[in-house]
Scaffold this active site. Structure first.
Site, PDB file in Angstrom:
ATOM      1  N   ALA A   9      57.453 -14.630 -16.569  1.00 18.83           N
ATOM      2  CA  ALA A   9      57.301 -16.074 -16.801  1.00 18.83           C
ATOM      3  C   ALA A   9      57.040 -16.413 -18.267  1.00 18.83           C
ATOM      4  O   ALA A   9      56.605 -17.516 -18.575  1.00 18.83           O
ATOM      5  CB  ALA A   9      56.180 -16.625 -15.918  1.00 18.83           C
ATOM      6  N   SER A  10      57.310 -15.468 -19.162  1.00 19.64           N
ATOM      7  CA  SER A  10      57.042 -15.754 -20.587  1.00 19.64           C
ATOM      8  C   SER A  10      58.150 -16.569 -21.232  1.00 19.64           C
ATOM      9  O   SER A  10      57.987 -17.077 -22.337  1.00 19.64           O
ATOM     10  CB  SER A  10      56.842 -14.439 -21.354  1.00 19.64           C
ATOM     11  OG  SER A  10      57.984 -13.600 -21.231  1.00 19.64           O
ATOM     12  N   VAL A  60      56.347  -5.081 -13.880  1.00 23.06           N
ATOM     13  CA  VAL A  60      56.544  -5.124 -12.417  1.00 23.06           C
ATOM     14  C   VAL A  60      57.236  -3.872 -11.893  1.00 23.06           C
ATOM     15  O   VAL A  60      57.245  -3.644 -10.678  1.00 23.06           O
ATOM     16  CB  VAL A  60      57.339  -6.374 -11.974  1.00 23.06           C
ATOM     17  CG1 VAL A  60      56.550  -7.641 -12.225  1.00 23.06           C
ATOM     18  CG2 VAL A  60      58.716  -6.436 -12.619  1.00 23.06           C
ATOM     19  N   ASN A  86      60.787 -13.053 -10.040  1.00 19.54           N
ATOM     20  CA  ASN A  86      61.747 -13.623 -10.995  1.00 19.54           C
ATOM     21  C   ASN A  86      62.085 -12.677 -12.143  1.00 19.54           C
ATOM     22  O   ASN A  86      63.153 -12.788 -12.747  1.00 19.54           O
ATOM     23  CB  ASN A  86      61.127 -14.926 -11.549  1.00 19.54           C
ATOM     24  CG  ASN A  86      61.882 -15.466 -12.736  1.00 19.54           C
ATOM     25  OD1 ASN A  86      62.895 -16.127 -12.591  1.00 19.54           O
ATOM     26  ND2 ASN A  86      61.392 -15.172 -13.944  1.00 19.54           N
ATOM     27  N   TYR A 152      74.288  -5.177 -11.085  1.00 16.46           N
ATOM     28  CA  TYR A 152      73.449  -6.369 -10.906  1.00 16.46           C
ATOM     29  C   TYR A 152      73.765  -7.058  -9.566  1.00 16.46           C
ATOM     30  O   TYR A 152      72.851  -7.418  -8.817  1.00 16.46           O
ATOM     31  CB  TYR A 152      73.703  -7.313 -12.084  1.00 16.46           C
ATOM     32  CG  TYR A 152      72.977  -8.634 -12.044  1.00 16.46           C
ATOM     33  CD1 TYR A 152      71.622  -8.717 -12.363  1.00 16.46           C
ATOM     34  CD2 TYR A 152      73.648  -9.819 -11.732  1.00 16.46           C
ATOM     35  CE1 TYR A 152      70.962  -9.954 -12.360  1.00 16.46           C
ATOM     36  CE2 TYR A 152      72.998 -11.041 -11.736  1.00 16.46           C
ATOM     37  CZ  TYR A 152      71.659 -11.108 -12.045  1.00 16.46           C
ATOM     38  OH  TYR A 152      71.007 -12.326 -12.042  1.00 16.46           O
ATOM     39  N   LYS A 156      71.194  -7.797  -6.421  1.00 15.97           N
ATOM     40  CA  LYS A 156      70.898  -9.160  -5.942  1.00 15.97           C
ATOM     41  C   LYS A 156      71.299  -9.309  -4.474  1.00 15.97           C
ATOM     42  O   LYS A 156      70.656 -10.035  -3.712  1.00 15.97           O
ATOM     43  CB  LYS A 156      71.609 -10.199  -6.815  1.00 15.97           C
ATOM     44  CG  LYS A 156      71.002 -10.349  -8.208  1.00 15.97           C
ATOM     45  CD  LYS A 156      69.570 -10.875  -8.175  1.00 15.97           C
ATOM     46  CE  LYS A 156      69.088 -11.295  -9.556  1.00 15.97           C
ATOM     47  NZ  LYS A 156      67.666 -11.714  -9.566  1.00 15.97           N
TER      48      LYS A 156
HETATM   49  N1  LIG Z   1      69.452 -17.727 -16.192  1.00 18.40           N
HETATM   50  C1  LIG Z   1      70.477 -17.563 -15.367  1.00 18.40           C
HETATM   51  O1  LIG Z   1      71.603 -17.986 -15.627  1.00 18.40           O
HETATM   52  C2  LIG Z   1      70.281 -16.858 -14.050  1.00 18.40           C
HETATM   53  C3  LIG Z   1      71.298 -16.925 -13.098  1.00 18.40           C
HETATM   54  C4  LIG Z   1      71.138 -16.297 -11.871  1.00 18.40           C
HETATM   55  C5  LIG Z   1      69.969 -15.596 -11.605  1.00 18.40           C
HETATM   56  N2  LIG Z   1      68.997 -15.528 -12.563  1.00 18.40           N
HETATM   57  C6  LIG Z   1      67.798 -14.765 -12.242  1.00 18.40           C
HETATM   58  O2  LIG Z   1      66.662 -15.520 -12.617  1.00 18.40           O
HETATM   59  C7  LIG Z   1      65.623 -14.644 -13.048  1.00 18.40           C
HETATM   60  C8  LIG Z   1      65.154 -15.040 -14.440  1.00 18.40           C
HETATM   61  O3  LIG Z   1      66.249 -14.946 -15.326  1.00 18.40           O
HETATM   62  P1  LIG Z   1      66.168 -15.507 -16.824  1.00 18.40           P
HETATM   63  O4  LIG Z   1      67.557 -15.828 -17.216  1.00 18.40           O
HETATM   64  O5  LIG Z   1      65.128 -16.558 -16.907  1.00 18.40           O
HETATM   65  O6  LIG Z   1      65.691 -14.176 -17.611  1.00 18.40           O
HETATM   66  P2  LIG Z   1      65.041 -14.000 -19.075  1.00 18.40           P
HETATM   67  O7  LIG Z   1      65.104 -15.272 -19.829  1.00 18.40           O
HETATM   68  O8  LIG Z   1      65.670 -12.786 -19.644  1.00 18.40           O
HETATM   69  O9  LIG Z   1      63.501 -13.704 -18.770  1.00 18.40           O
HETATM   70  C9  LIG Z   1      63.123 -12.507 -18.174  1.00 18.40           C
HETATM   71  C10 LIG Z   1      61.620 -12.467 -18.025  1.00 18.40           C
HETATM   72  O10 LIG Z   1      61.270 -11.226 -17.394  1.00 18.40           O
HETATM   73  C11 LIG Z   1      60.215 -10.627 -18.150  1.00 18.40           C
HETATM   74  N3  LIG Z   1      60.222  -9.171 -17.981  1.00 18.40           N
HETATM   75  C12 LIG Z   1      61.113  -8.255 -18.454  1.00 18.40           C
HETATM   76  N4  LIG Z   1      60.768  -7.015 -18.074  1.00 18.40           N
HETATM   77  C13 LIG Z   1      59.628  -7.150 -17.337  1.00 18.40           C
HETATM   78  C14 LIG Z   1      58.796  -6.232 -16.659  1.00 18.40           C
HETATM   79  N5  LIG Z   1      59.046  -4.916 -16.637  1.00 18.40           N
HETATM   80  N6  LIG Z   1      57.708  -6.707 -16.017  1.00 18.40           N
HETATM   81  C15 LIG Z   1      57.419  -8.026 -16.013  1.00 18.40           C
HETATM   82  N7  LIG Z   1      58.176  -8.948 -16.629  1.00 18.40           N
HETATM   83  C16 LIG Z   1      59.277  -8.515 -17.287  1.00 18.40           C
HETATM   84  C17 LIG Z   1      60.464 -11.101 -19.574  1.00 18.40           C
HETATM   85  O11 LIG Z   1      59.270 -11.107 -20.342  1.00 18.40           O
HETATM   86  P3  LIG Z   1      58.805  -9.974 -21.378  1.00 18.40           P
HETATM   87  O12 LIG Z   1      59.936  -9.759 -22.324  1.00 18.40           O
HETATM   88  O13 LIG Z   1      57.586 -10.517 -21.956  1.00 18.40           O
HETATM   89  O14 LIG Z   1      58.510  -8.802 -20.540  1.00 18.40           O
HETATM   90  C18 LIG Z   1      60.884 -12.561 -19.327  1.00 18.40           C
HETATM   91  O15 LIG Z   1      59.750 -13.373 -19.165  1.00 18.40           O
HETATM   92  C19 LIG Z   1      66.202 -13.228 -12.968  1.00 18.40           C
HETATM   93  O16 LIG Z   1      65.846 -12.643 -11.749  1.00 18.40           O
HETATM   94  C20 LIG Z   1      67.695 -13.469 -13.037  1.00 18.40           C
HETATM   95  O17 LIG Z   1      68.426 -12.426 -12.452  1.00 18.40           O
HETATM   96  C21 LIG Z   1      69.127 -16.137 -13.775  1.00 18.40           C
END
Ligand SMILES: NC(=O)c1ccc[n+]([C@@H]2O[C@H](COP(=O)([O-])OP(=O)(O)OC[C@H]3O[C@@H](n4cnc5c(N)ncnc54)[C@H](OP(=O)(O)O)[C@@H]3O)[C@@H](O)[C@H]2O)c1
Length: 245
Positions: A9-10, A60, A86, A152, A156
């Site tokens: 959630a960062s 996680v 997430n 991926y 999912k």
């Molecule tokens: N955005 C899209 O278009 C989209 C589309 C479909 C599905 N999704 C899904 O939505 C979710 C969020 O996607 P997003 O696009 O928001 O991703 P993102 O911007 O890359 O953010 C990922 C988050 O996960 C954290 N993270 C990474 N490794 C971690 C670990 N080992 N433990 C705990 N936290 C960790 C990161 O923080 P740190 O770097 O601080 O660890 C960051 O807060 C994912 O499950 C993704 O598959 C996204």
């Protein structure tokens, strides 16, 4: 005040989900692995809007860190009532012959192993209280089968099947499990995406525009709310109509 844990959630979707849940009255544990500044900004924003939050740093995909992280959340906010799975690591796209079991495992660790180990850590408490909620963040790719993305997409897909199995198993105990499946929602990591890629995506999006992180957060907040008490085992696609199942 009920406590929500939002993993990853960062920044990105998780940051907006955390803020929306706080507006809805949840105390929010803002999980992250590395980006303490980003998590700090989310916690500050929640506190400024009058909510309750604390940063929760743990990976996680590391079981001992999960146990420790949940213990710290218990001390700072209370026992977790809702888990939003997430967090994601890198999501590399590559042709089939470059993929390996390891590249599949990397995705499964985030989308199956982490949710499983988080749930197992809280389940004895949830069973005793006959309540608890899981909301998994899936993806439309499980339905659409994007090429070069078998690692991926399959993880999912597994997350969706897992959602349904858990929902049936836990329903008698008053615990619900649902999944929100976003389409492409531009976040910080998509800053470099080409216009061609964006146009190509929108050409197959019935509503013909991109969704916003707030659209995903609204779906999560609904499934977390008492209004969704009778909903379990469901997938809610938030993608402008790109999948119709
Ligand atoms: N955005 C899209 O278009 C989209 C589309 C479909 C599905 N999704 C899904 O939505 C979710 C969020 O996607 P997003 O696009 O928001 O991703 P993102 O911007 O890359 O953010 C990922 C988050 O996960 C954290 N993270 C990474 N490794 C971690 C670990 N080992 N433990 C705990 N936290 C960790 C990161 O923080 P740190 O770097 O601080 O660890 C960051 O807060 C994912 O499950 C993704 O598959 C996204």
């Amino acid at each position: 005040m009920k406590v929500a844990l939002v993993t990853g959630a960062s920044r990105g979707l998780g940051a907006v989900i955390a803020r929306e849940l706080a507006i809805a009255g949840w105390a929010v544990a803002v999980n992250y692995a590395g980006d303490s500044e980003g998590a700090g900004r989310v916690v500050d924003a929640i506190r400024q809007q009058g909510g309750r939050a604390s940063a929760a740093q743990f990976s996680v995909i590391d079981k001992p860190q999960i146990a420790d992280g949940l213990e710290k959340i218990k001390t700072s906010l209370g026992p977790v009532d809702l888990i939003v799975n997430n967090a994601t690591g890198p999501q590399p796209e590559m042709p089939l012959m470059e993929q390996s079991w390891r590249t599949y495992l990397d995705q499964l660790e985030f989308f199956v192993k982490a949710p499983l180990e988080l749930l197992q850590a809280v389940l004895p408490d949830w069973r005793a209280r006959k309540s608890g909620r899981v909301i998994n963040i899936g993806s439309e790719v499980a339905e659409l089968g994007n090429p070069n993305f078998g690692n991926y997409a399959s993880a999912k897909g597994a997350m969706l099947a897992m959602t349904r199995s858990w929902a049936r198993e836990l329903a008698p105990e008053g615990i619900t499990v649902n999944l929100v499946a976003p389409g492409w929602i531009p976040v910080e990591r998509h800053a470099e995406a080409s216009q061609q890629a964006k146009d190509g995506y929108l050409a197959h999006t019935p509503l013909a525009h991109f969704g916003r992180p707030e659209d995903i957060a609204a779906a999560v907040a609904f499934l977390a709310s008492a209004k969704a008490d009778f909903i379990t085992g469901q997938k809610l696609a938030v993608n402008g109509g790109r999948t119709l199942l």
